[in-house]
Motif scaffolding. Structure first.
Motif, PDB file in Angstrom:
ATOM      1  N   ILE A 166       0.307  -1.043   0.025  1.00 57.33           N
ATOM      2  CA  ILE A 166       0.048   0.029  -0.186  1.00 57.33           C
ATOM      3  C   ILE A 166       0.597   1.039   0.412  1.00 57.33           C
ATOM      4  CG2 ILE A 166      -1.400   1.885   1.570  1.00 57.33           C
ATOM      5  CD1 ILE A 166      -2.912  -1.140  -0.177  1.00 57.33           C
ATOM      6  N   SER A 167       0.432   1.943  -0.780  1.00 57.71           N
ATOM      7  CA  SER A 167       1.196   3.289  -0.446  1.00 57.71           C
ATOM      8  C   SER A 167       0.266   4.763  -0.677  1.00 57.71           C
ATOM      9  CB  SER A 167       2.039   3.582  -2.134  1.00 57.71           C
ATOM     10  OG  SER A 167       2.951   4.323  -2.700  1.00 57.71           O
ATOM     11  N   LEU A 168       0.690   5.740  -0.337  1.00 56.26           N
ATOM     12  CA  LEU A 168      -0.049   6.725   0.320  1.00 56.26           C
ATOM     13  C   LEU A 168       0.350   8.470  -0.249  1.00 56.26           C
ATOM     14  CD1 LEU A 168      -3.244   7.323   0.992  1.00 56.26           C
ATOM     15  CD2 LEU A 168      -1.461   7.981   2.702  1.00 56.26           C
ATOM     16  N   PRO A 169       0.634   8.559  -1.904  1.00 60.49           N
ATOM     17  CA  PRO A 169       1.233   9.606  -1.762  1.00 60.49           C
ATOM     18  C   PRO A 169      -0.062  10.828  -2.546  1.00 60.49           C
ATOM     19  CG  PRO A 169       0.608   8.061  -4.622  1.00 60.49           C
ATOM     20  CD  PRO A 169       0.793   7.199  -3.196  1.00 60.49           C
ATOM     21  N   LEU A 170       0.916  11.802  -1.972  1.00 60.45           N
ATOM     22  CA  LEU A 170      -0.114  13.079  -2.220  1.00 60.45           C
ATOM     23  C   LEU A 170       0.934  14.104  -3.010  1.00 60.45           C
ATOM     24  CD1 LEU A 170      -2.380  15.303  -0.772  1.00 60.45           C
ATOM     25  CD2 LEU A 170      -0.519  16.464  -0.105  1.00 60.45           C
ATOM     26  N   PHE A 171      -0.541  14.183  -4.931  1.00 63.16           N
ATOM     27  CA  PHE A 171       0.834  14.392  -5.886  1.00 63.16           C
ATOM     28  C   PHE A 171       0.130  16.082  -5.398  1.00 63.16           C
ATOM     29  CE2 PHE A 171      -0.801  10.516  -7.077  1.00 63.16           C
ATOM     30  CZ  PHE A 171       1.369   9.948  -7.163  1.00 63.16           C
ATOM     31  N   LEU A 172       0.932  17.094  -4.938  1.00 65.88           N
ATOM     32  CA  LEU A 172       0.661  18.426  -5.332  1.00 65.88           C
ATOM     33  C   LEU A 172       0.397  19.011  -6.538  1.00 65.88           C
ATOM     34  CD1 LEU A 172       0.065  19.690  -2.176  1.00 65.88           C
ATOM     35  CD2 LEU A 172       2.770  21.174  -2.977  1.00 65.88           C
ATOM     36  N   HIS A 173      -0.418  19.539  -7.108  1.00 71.33           N
ATOM     37  CA  HIS A 173      -1.204  20.470  -8.185  1.00 71.33           C
ATOM     38  C   HIS A 173      -1.523  21.549  -8.124  1.00 71.33           C
ATOM     39  CE1 HIS A 173      -0.661  17.033 -11.272  1.00 71.33           C
ATOM     40  NE2 HIS A 173      -1.149  16.356 -10.154  1.00 71.33           N
TER      41      HIS A 173
END
Length: 279
Positions: free
Chosen positions: A245-252
């Protein structure tokens, strides 16, 4: 070359963190303010979601890109023909999400976005003057009032041994956004490509926070901050039976933010989504 975790609470953390981003495209932070117990809880609850048949009730909306993306429609990295071995859920505060999972995920989203804004201010502070002059507005301002910052809950399922030859959990790629904020996953496998061409393991100690540069920051900085290729390799032996499981936040940024003479954030995002085959 190795990636060394920077102590977030150290006096020289901003400078060392930005130096790591500049040299490798990645920074690793320890002793950061994100609640580790909340991250562990998110992993447990979303593992149950991905293990259930109910996930199919939350299929993504093609126009807005929120919801569940099953492995049959998973991304194909730019330049590759095989789909990644993964499934995932796209969470936006305005988008769909199971009621029983939303409050916890939103709390993490808020905390991670606040930390990301601080890290952008570090990048701004330690950018050379000629690079800062390229920013059309302060980096941390670019994400204010943005409804495009994306939290992806990623599930790499156990491998069955019959996967297509050459297929891996996530083929080499670069991210689209400004910065990606990623708590260390519950299993190793993330690697970054060094300038020498070799692949380096990213420290996966639980509690580390991994940050990498995306294409939009590379564009806004005139290439000074490199958007670095990274991948998630397949495990071997007994670890093949484990989920990841992975939890990336992509800052746009907001879509109207001007990144360069060539692109706004909106035009750049649409170009990349077409390349990925998801629109």
């Amino acid at each position: 070359m190795t990636l060394v975790a920077v102590d977030y609470q150290a006096d020289d953390a901003p400078q060392r963190f930005v130096e790591s981003l500049r040299a490798t495209g990645f920074g690793v932070l320890r002793n950061h303010p994100l609640d580790q117990s909340r991250v562990e809880s998110v992993y447990r609850h979303w593992q149950a979601f991905f293990d259930s048949a109910a996930k199919e009730d939350w299929l993504y909306n093609k126009g807005t890109q929120d919801g569940f993306f099953p492995s049959r429609v998973s991304e194909t990295a730019k330049g590759f023909s095989l789909k990644d071995i993964k499934e995932y859920f796209h969470y936006y505060p305005w988008g769909q999400c199971p009621d029983e999972l939303k409050a916890e995920l939103q709390a993490y989203y808020d905390d991670a976005t606040a930390l990301a804004a601080e890290l952008l201010s570090w990048v701004q502070e330690y950018s050379p003057s000629e690079v800062s002059a390229l920013y059309r507005e302060p980096l941390s301002h670019m994400i204010q009032d943005s409804n495009q910052t994306l939290l992806r809950v990623l599930h790499y399922p156990p491998l069955q041994g019959n996967e297509a030859p050459g297929a891996i959990r996530a083929a080499a790629h670069e991210d689209i956004n400004l910065l990606t904020i990623l708590p260390a996953a519950n299993e190793p496998g993330l690697q970054v490509k060094a300038k020498t061409g070799e692949w380096m393991d990213v420290p996966s100690d639980f509690g580390n926070l991994i940050v990498n540069i995306g294409d939009m920051l590379q564009e806004a900085s005139g290439g000074y901050f490199p958007s670095t290729s990274h991948r998630v390799i397949n495990p071997e032996g007994a670890d093949m039976s484990k989920s990841r499981i992975s939890l990336p936040l992509f800052l746009h940024p907001r879509p109207d933010v001007v990144l360069s003479d060539r692109h706004t954030a909106g035009s750049y995002l649409q170009e990349r989504l077409r390349e990925l085959g998801v629109i």
